[in-house]
Design a protein around this motif. Structure first.
Motif, PDB file in Angstrom:
ATOM      1  N   ILE A 108     -27.429 -32.949   1.001  1.00  0.00           N
ATOM      2  CA  ILE A 108     -27.835 -32.065   1.889  1.00  0.00           C
ATOM      3  C   ILE A 108     -28.366 -30.854   1.008  1.00  0.00           C
ATOM      4  O   ILE A 108     -27.862 -30.387   0.205  1.00  0.00           O
ATOM      5  N   MET A 139     -21.917 -28.274   7.056  1.00  0.00           N
ATOM      6  CA  MET A 139     -21.394 -29.155   5.911  1.00  0.00           C
ATOM      7  C   MET A 139     -22.119 -28.272   4.563  1.00  0.00           C
ATOM      8  O   MET A 139     -23.334 -27.756   4.708  1.00  0.00           O
ATOM      9  N   THR A 152     -24.862 -32.049  10.661  1.00  0.00           N
ATOM     10  CA  THR A 152     -24.843 -31.050   8.975  1.00  0.00           C
ATOM     11  C   THR A 152     -24.876 -29.586   9.264  1.00  0.00           C
ATOM     12  O   THR A 152     -24.862 -28.954   8.066  1.00  0.00           O
ATOM     13  N   GLN A 187     -30.219 -29.445   5.846  1.00  0.00           N
ATOM     14  CA  GLN A 187     -28.840 -28.634   6.436  1.00  0.00           C
ATOM     15  C   GLN A 187     -29.322 -28.294   7.921  1.00  0.00           C
ATOM     16  O   GLN A 187     -30.388 -27.614   7.988  1.00  0.00           O
TER      17      GLN A 187
END
Length: 156
Positions: A131, A100, A97, A49
């Motif tokens: 992730i 996310m 990311t 991440q």
């Protein structure tokens, strides 16, 4: 005379069906993507991440020796939502990311596919993307930056 016209009228669809050839000769290709910012392990792509997952390019190799196969664009979707379209080779994309959620996601790629002496087709690819919080959360296994897939091909 009317019967002759009806007979000819009924014969037309038969002539059409007899003249159609089976043009469902779909391409036989191998496909791989090069990634950066993540690794492929056991059929999934793992990304920490905060890192940016980059699709560097899509490689298409025709399994018929001496014949070319190409794609002309790549449409990317992330978790079933359109993320963008790449119109220039090597048809890459980037996914940030930062915001996310940690966990499983789905990356989908759709490409028009053309091969010599084959019917045009649409190629669909889907990748599981996980992730994770840290690189320690990536499972052990053979990590790679080239991920291969057997594409689903549909007549265009």
């Amino acid at each position: 005379m009317k019967k002759l016209y009806y007979t000819l009228l009924l014969a037309l669809p038969m002539l059409y069906l007899a003249s159609c050839d089976d043009d469902n000769n779909l391409p036989d290709v191998d496909v791989s993507i090069q990634i950066d910012g993540g690794v492929g392990v056991d059929g999934a792509i793992y990304v920490v991440q905060g890192d940016t997952l980059k699709i560097e390019g899509i490689n298409v190799i025709n399994n018929e020796e001496g014949k070319e196969a190409i794609i002309t664009s790549a449409t990317y979707s992330w978790d079933y939502l359109l993320a963008g379209v790449s119109l220039t080779p090597p048809y890459g994309a980037s996914f940030v990311t930062d915001d996310m959620a940690i966990g499983q996601h789905l990356l989908q790629i759709e490409c028009p596919l053309y091969a010599v002496d084959k019917s045009p087709a649409l190629m669909y690819m889907a990748y599981k993307v996980a992730i994770v919080e840290t690189a320690d959360d990536i499972p052990d296994g053979v990590a790679t930056t080239v991920v291969s897939v057997d594409p689903g091909i549909k007549e265009n």
